[in-house]
Design a protein around this motif. Structure first.
Motif, mmCIF file in Angstrom:
data_model
loop_
_atom_site.group_PDB
_atom_site.id
_atom_site.type_symbol
_atom_site.label_atom_id
_atom_site.label_comp_id
_atom_site.label_asym_id
_atom_site.label_seq_id
_atom_site.Cartn_x
_atom_site.Cartn_y
_atom_site.Cartn_z
ATOM 1 N N ALA A 41 0.835 -1.202 0.000
ATOM 2 C CA ALA A 41 0.000 0.000 0.000
ATOM 3 C C ALA A 41 0.871 1.254 0.000
ATOM 4 N N ALA A 42 1.949 1.256 0.765
ATOM 5 C CA ALA A 42 2.846 2.407 0.805
ATOM 6 C C ALA A 42 3.524 2.603 -0.546
ATOM 7 N N GLU A 43 3.921 1.520 -1.168
ATOM 8 C CA GLU A 43 4.547 1.602 -2.494
ATOM 9 C C GLU A 43 3.562 2.149 -3.522
ATOM 10 N N GLU A 44 2.320 1.721 -3.429
ATOM 11 C CA GLU A 44 1.294 2.214 -4.355
ATOM 12 C C GLU A 44 1.060 3.715 -4.158
ATOM 13 N N LYS A 49 1.861 9.315 -6.048
ATOM 14 C CA LYS A 49 2.385 10.646 -5.779
ATOM 15 C C LYS A 49 3.405 11.049 -6.849
ATOM 16 N N MET A 50 4.262 10.124 -7.256
ATOM 17 C CA MET A 50 5.239 10.414 -8.295
ATOM 18 C C MET A 50 4.544 10.702 -9.628
ATOM 19 N N GLY A 53 2.953 14.082 -9.593
ATOM 20 C CA GLY A 53 3.943 15.124 -9.687
ATOM 21 C C GLY A 53 4.428 15.374 -11.109
ATOM 22 N N HIS A 54 4.254 14.419 -11.988
ATOM 23 C CA HIS A 54 4.718 14.553 -13.363
ATOM 24 C C HIS A 54 3.624 15.016 -14.326
ATOM 25 N N ARG A 55 2.453 15.276 -13.823
ATOM 26 C CA ARG A 55 1.366 15.728 -14.691
ATOM 27 C C ARG A 55 1.642 17.162 -15.159
ATOM 28 N N ARG A 56 1.268 17.435 -16.389
ATOM 29 C CA ARG A 56 1.421 18.794 -16.929
ATOM 30 C C ARG A 56 0.310 19.695 -16.427
ATOM 31 N N ILE A 57 -0.937 19.216 -16.482
ATOM 32 C CA ILE A 57 -2.083 19.988 -16.012
ATOM 33 C C ILE A 57 -2.663 19.216 -14.834
ATOM 34 N N ARG A 58 -2.715 19.872 -13.713
ATOM 35 C CA ARG A 58 -3.268 19.218 -12.541
ATOM 36 C C ARG A 58 -4.768 19.414 -12.506
ATOM 37 N N GLU A 59 -5.465 18.451 -11.974
ATOM 38 C CA GLU A 59 -6.914 18.487 -11.942
ATOM 39 C C GLU A 59 -7.444 19.632 -11.086
ATOM 40 N N ASP A 60 -6.762 19.990 -10.008
ATOM 41 C CA ASP A 60 -7.246 21.039 -9.116
ATOM 42 C C ASP A 60 -7.053 22.433 -9.713
ATOM 43 N N GLU A 61 -6.257 22.597 -10.763
ATOM 44 C CA GLU A 61 -6.020 23.899 -11.374
ATOM 45 C C GLU A 61 -6.998 24.205 -12.517
ATOM 46 N N THR A 62 -7.725 23.230 -12.996
ATOM 47 C CA THR A 62 -8.629 23.445 -14.135
ATOM 48 C C THR A 62 -9.959 23.978 -13.716
#
Length: 62
Positions: A41-44, A49-50, A53-62
């Motif tokens: 679960a911790a690995e998942e 999270k990684m 962090g690599h997304r170009r457009i974050r869902e909370d900013e749209t």
């Protein structure tokens, strides 16, 4: 002559032994320890999270 055996005790002992064998086989096939489940679960969570962090457009900013 043979020993006198209580058949009810004998049947129960045989049933317990068979149940233990079945349980041992299932533990090998399906079982994971609590530590292994928590580690997975911790690995998942770390992978999510990684990836987030690599997304170009974050869902909370749209």
């Amino acid at each position: 002559m043979g020993d006198i055996v209580n058949l009810n005790r004998h049947r129960k002992r045989i049933a317990r032994e068979q149940a233990e064998q079945t349980a041992a086989a299932r533990r090998l096939e399906f079982g994971r320890s609590k530590y292994q489940r928590e580690l997975a679960a911790a690995e998942e969570r770390k992978q999510e999270k990684m990836l987030e962090g690599h997304r170009r457009i974050r869902e909370d900013e749209t």
